[in-house]
Scaffold this active site. Structure first.
Site, mmCIF file in Angstrom:
data_model
loop_
_atom_site.group_PDB
_atom_site.id
_atom_site.type_symbol
_atom_site.label_atom_id
_atom_site.label_comp_id
_atom_site.label_asym_id
_atom_site.label_seq_id
_atom_site.Cartn_x
_atom_site.Cartn_y
_atom_site.Cartn_z
ATOM 1 C CG PHE A 128 -1.952 1.026 1.188
ATOM 2 C CD1 PHE A 128 -2.959 0.898 0.300
ATOM 3 C CD2 PHE A 128 -2.036 1.810 2.270
ATOM 4 C CE1 PHE A 128 -4.091 1.549 0.372
ATOM 5 C CE2 PHE A 128 -3.038 2.877 2.450
ATOM 6 C CZ PHE A 128 -4.080 2.690 1.301
ATOM 7 C CG ASP A 207 -0.922 -3.110 6.356
ATOM 8 O OD1 ASP A 207 -1.732 -3.641 6.797
ATOM 9 O OD2 ASP A 207 -0.295 -1.851 6.038
ATOM 10 C CE1 TYR A 232 -9.803 1.695 6.281
ATOM 11 C CE2 TYR A 232 -9.312 2.492 8.283
ATOM 12 C CZ TYR A 232 -9.004 2.356 7.193
ATOM 13 O OH TYR A 232 -7.865 2.760 6.549
ATOM 14 C CE LYS A 233 -8.451 -0.895 4.338
ATOM 15 N NZ LYS A 233 -6.967 -0.855 4.203
ATOM 16 N NE ARG A 382 -10.022 -2.478 -3.728
ATOM 17 C CZ ARG A 382 -9.462 -1.881 -2.737
ATOM 18 N NH1 ARG A 382 -8.384 -2.383 -2.374
ATOM 19 N NH2 ARG A 382 -9.792 -1.056 -2.096
#
Ligand SMILES: *Cc1c(COP(=O)(O)O)cnc(C)c1O
Length: 422
Positions: A128, A207, A232-233, A382
């Site tokens: 990321f 991560d 939050y995912k 995605r």
């Protein structure tokens, strides 16, 4: 052989799905919207809505500052302990604090400092971007010259596993990777990379942002040193909810927190002028925990624990395979490429597809087809599959609508301008 493109087949898979009832635990404001962004912002659990109403009315509203001694001060470790169960870690090895980016900074910097005089940080170009920015800041702050080696992926989809393992050497202070990479959904072999890092004396920092709550993670079994990740995912903690960090128990007292603050102090309310950190995981706290957004993490984690990571993974695997089977039938002939691994063992819970008109197709899906995926440059649509609430029928309908957008050239009337958040 069943016809996998048949609507009845999708409905049969939903009827057989032992996790299907979890969908009712989430707020589904628009039942016609096919939400495939749960890998970016998970849906709101009904229990969270209720809990937040109660927390503001009774907790903050009535109990006021008493709340700190009635559970708030211990909430980062208590909820962290629940997340630990999703990650194959001990409850006292995980705590909630800050954002993923900030936690990465804290843990990467302390690791690099502990590994002096080694001068290399190794990562890959699938990571990321914020993680790379943070590593650049870590290199600046390290107090000695550091080199960041970014190993390139062979195809933009798969992790450069052989080159990566070969690059880890006696000069390597830290290896840090996204366990599940954000674009293609490739999943690294955590044990293999961690073992290689340890062979040379390097530390390993994972991560877990796209793994937590979607892919089984066994931090202890893999011997992992350090980890960070989002809530939050797939954990459904809410927009901007604070992140978690993991430090293996035997490393906690050896590593410091470069953002040394009072919440990590041994006895914060003694107000001593000298920093004397807690021996355990709490030393990795810095400032006051954000109780509202922190509390909102717990109901979603409870749902994942109730469903069980093995069952979640089994459904996710079946759903991504179903998506790819439909892709082969309906989308591959229209010029789409599969930008995710076909090998299930290396695939997380989101699938990326590429198309030269990816951006405009994405806009058509969102604006007129009731399908909400997200978009990652340059051409990547995605689709996040969240097994607790994504149905097989939604997957089939989404793929069928993507096909329709291209066959009917519906994307042509959409502009090429990008939004701020995609
Ligand atoms: C989503 C994500 C982040 C987000 O970090 P924030 O500090 O919450 O903005 C970081 N790393 C990875 C790999 C991610 O997928």
């Amino acid at each position: 052989m069943p016809d996998i493109t048949n609507l009845d087949y999708a409905r049969q898979l939903d009827a057989e799905d032992e996790l299907a009832h979890f969908r009712q635990q989430f707020v589904i404001a628009d039942p016609d919207l096919i939400y495939l962004d749960g890998n970016s912002l998970g849906r709101l659990p009904r229990a969270t809505q209720q809990m937040l109403a109660d927390l503001t009315r009774r907790g903050w509203g009535e109990r006021l500052i008493h709340g700190w001694n009635e559970g708030w001060i211990d909430a980062p470790g208590r909820i962290g302990g629940k997340i630990a169960r999703l990650l194959g870690a001990q409850p006292d090895e995980v705590i909630i604090a800050d954002s993923t980016s900030v936690n990465l900074f804290k843990l990467a910097l302390t690791a690099v400092q502990a590994q002096s005089p080694r001068h290399k940080i190794i990562t890959d170009d699938l990571n990321f971007p914020s993680d790379l920015y943070i590593l650049q800041g870590v290199a600046q702050a390290a107090g000695r010259p550091m080199t960041i080696q970014v190993i390139p992926s062979p195809d933009g989809i798969h992790g450069p596993i052989d080159d990566l393992l070969a690059a880890i050497d006696d000069d390597t202070a830290l290896v840090t990777l996204s366990h599940t990479v954000f674009k293609s959904g490739y999943v690294y072999d955590m044990t293999a990379v961690t073992q290689r890092a340890h062979q040379t004396g390097a530390m390993m920092l994972w991560d877990l942002s796209h793994s937590a709550g979607s892919v089984p993670v066994h931090l202890n079994d893999a011997g992992a040193d350090l980890a960070v990740g989002c809530t939050y995912k797939y954990l459904n903690g809410g927009p901007g909810a604070p992140a978690f960090l993991y430090v293996r128990r035997d490393l906690q007292a050896k590593l410091g927190n470069p953002l040394s603050g009072w919440m990590g102090q041994r006895n914060a309310f003694a107000f001593s002028l000298d920093y004397d950190p807690e021996p355990g995981i709490r030393r990795f706290l810095t400032g006051t925990p954000p109780i509202l957004s922190l509390s909102a993490i717990e109901p979603g984690v409870d749902l994942l624990l109730a469903a069980g990571m093995d069952r979640i993974r089994a459904k996710s695997a079946r759903q991504t395979a179903y998506f790819i089977a439909l892709f082969d039938e309906w989308l591959a002939p229209l010029g789409f490429s599969l930008n995710s691994p076909r090998d299930l063992s290396r695939r997380g819970s989101h699938v990326s597809i590429g198309h030269a008109e990816g951006w405009r197709i994405d806009q058509a899906l969102i604006q007129e087809m009731g399908v909400l995926p997200d978009f990652r440059q340059p051409d990547n649509i995605r689709l996040g599959i969240a097994p607790l609430y994504t149905s097989y029928e939604e997957i089939r309908t989404a793929v069928s609508r993507i096909r329709q957008v291209v066959e009917e050239k519906r994307y042509e009337k959409h502009g090429r301008d990008a939004h701020t958040v995609t």
